[in-house]
Design an enzyme around this catalytic site. Structure first.
Site, PDB file in Angstrom:
ATOM      1  N   SER A 301       1.019  -1.432   0.008  1.00 31.92           N
ATOM      2  CA  SER A 301      -0.043   0.106  -0.304  1.00 31.92           C
ATOM      3  C   SER A 301       1.118   1.509  -0.186  1.00 31.92           C
ATOM      4  CB  SER A 301      -1.384   0.523   1.309  1.00 31.92           C
ATOM      5  OG  SER A 301      -1.610   1.020   1.278  1.00 31.92           O
ATOM      6  N   GLU A 302       1.279   2.366  -1.338  1.00 26.23           N
ATOM      7  CA  GLU A 302       1.157   2.873  -1.714  1.00 26.23           C
ATOM      8  C   GLU A 302       1.889   4.093   0.254  1.00 26.23           C
ATOM      9  OE1 GLU A 302      -1.442   4.346  -3.906  1.00 26.23           O
ATOM     10  OE2 GLU A 302      -0.690   2.364  -2.686  1.00 26.23           O
TER      11      GLU A 302
END
Length: 478
Positions: A301-302
């Site tokens: 997840s960025e």
């Protein structure tokens, strides 16, 4: 330690003045310096330039300063769900410099590291590269200020554009703990942009929940060394609002129909392979992950997670632990957490095997548009430009085939691009296309009830038909 420990918020922000440029940490509402923002609201400073991934929500976070008309320009990647942010931008009341999320993180990191500029593949061929992205609208909807073109270069046969570093007069960040030496540590995903921003402000002001004796934070757990920290203010009672409380749906409650959306989900779930690292967009891609079974797929997840787990059960949600869609999540054993600049280093460096995301339009040669409808809808590109611009990453677009009858698979996109020639596969409720270099679209799967003629009628772009055309595949449900 040279850090000043302040007794009041007013003392901490005493010299912030009209027209200053502020770096404000946080991702969504996670890890935002709530009390420092409230202090700025009460102080009434105006004409501020705020560098922040997004601007909170209408009535919390930086949204409070927008409501007060204290912000002249936002430098952000995502407008998101802040209706006032979008309204002020589209009516010409606010200047907005939309910047890809990974580029924003790296520009800030570079600013703190004394690197004046760098080259990145992100945004090549888009408005970020060519210029012309609206920064300010006139009240009649025409564009008053547009972005400037970026210099481009070729390195090792690949196209890159130059981005300049970002620094600020002040960095306002939120940490979990400070020690009396001025070192900081973060909790879970509340690190995000706070860590790189702490290095890039002329004066860094840290809002913390707890101050502990020097040495109480083990040296290996210090995220921000004291050399970067100028002022510390301790506050308790943080609201820590959660934008999207998302809870686990037990297996017995998972019911997929034959709706277009569920058909796409069941097909998208077949893209996962054992040992893969994947980044999934909100909506259909993330829902497809619910059907991973019998293989190991590590989700990235960025906002700073590797090893994303399922949504939490009721009562187990944590406001300091969210995914890039601002949803509450959990962590799997063996997971790791890191700052936004590190996260996008993984992405930009090609270490993520699969990116799956939605689209507004895809062209015959794999161009993608999914972040803006000029003058009407501005959500921002978030991390999408970085994700699709990464070499070595397979890009799969999941979307309904048409939008209220309008075609979405076109000879050329007519909306602002997210990336040029970046899409490898398109999955819709009607079919699957592979995007083949120097060939274009190749139809490889077709849904029951569809014909070649019906696909052609719903697709503006021309396509070839695979000699091995198969029925639309669906993951087998237990």
């Amino acid at each position: 330690c040279h850090a000043e420990f302040c007794d009041t918020v007013d003392q901490a922000i005493r010299d912030i003045k009209d027209g200053d440029k502020l770096l404000v940490g946080g991702f969504g509402l996670c890890g935002i310096p709530e009390f420092l923002i409230e202090g700025l609201q009460n102080k009434g400073v105006k004409d501020l330039t705020c560098v922040s991934n997004n601007a909170g929500v209408d009535d919390f976070g930086l949204g409070l300063l927008l409501q007060n008309k204290q912000v002249k320009r936002m430098i952000s990647s995502y407008v998101g769900e802040n209706a006032e942010f979008e309204r002020q931008f589209l009516t010409g009341e606010l200047e907005v410099e939309l910047t890809p999320q990974g580029t924003l993180a790296e520009r800030i990191r570079a600013g703190g590291a004394g690197v004046p500029a760098f080259f990145t593949p992100t945004g090549y061929g888009t408005l970020i590269h060519k210029g012309g992205s609206p920064i300010k609208y006139n009240s009649d909807g025409t564009v008053a200020i547009t972005s400037q073109p970026r210099e481009d270069r070729v390195f090792n046969g690949r196209n890159y554009i130059m981005e300049e570093a970002i620094t600020g007069d002040f960095a306002l960040i939120k940490a979990y703990k400070a020690d009396e030496a001025g070192n900081l540590t973060f909790r879970l995903t509340a690190n995000n942009f706070n860590q790189p921003m702490s290095t890039a402000g002329n004066i860094t002001i840290a809002e913390v929940e707890e101050i502990v004796p020097a040495g109480a934070i083990p040296p290996e757990d210090v995220h921000v060394p004291c050399i970067y920290v100028d002022r510390i203010i301790q506050r308790s009672g943080h609201q820590k609002r959660i934008e999207k409380v998302t809870l686990l749906v037990e297996d017995s409650d998972k019911k997929l129909s034959d709706s277009p959306k569920d058909r796409i989900i069941r097909r998208a779930a077949l893209e996962f392979t054992d040992g893969m690292f994947a980044n999934l967009g909100i909506g259909i891609p993330m829902m497809a992950a619910n059907y991973i079974s019998g293989i190991t797929v590590t989700l990235q997840s960025e906002n700073g997670i590797l090893g994303l787990g399922p949504f939490p059960r009721a009562g187990e949600q944590d406001p300091d632990l969210i995914n890039a869609g601002k949803q509450t999540v959990t962590l799997l054993p063996g997971s790791s957490l890191f700052s936004s600049d590190i996260s996008f280093g993984m992405i930009r460096g090609g270490h993520v095997d699969l990116t799956m995301l939605g689209g507004l339009q895809v062209s015959a040669n794999g161009d993608l548009a999914n972040w803006m409808i000029p003058g009407k809808m501005v959500k921002g590109m978030g991390g999408a430009m970085d994700l699709v611009g990464s070499p070595g990453t397979t890009v799969v677009v999941t979307m309904e085939h048409t939008a209220r009858g309008a075609h979405k698979i076109l000879p050329q996109c007519n909306l602002p691009l997210t990336g040029t020639q970046v899409v490898d596969k398109i999955i819709t409720e009607k079919c699957v296309f592979n995007v083949v270099k120097d060939v274009g679209l190749v139809l490889v799967e077709i849904a029951q009830g569809e014909t070649l003629d019906s696909i052609k009628q719903a697709t503006s772009a021309t396509f070839e038909v695979s000699p091995d055309l198969k029925p639309l595949q669906q993951i087998k449900m237990k």
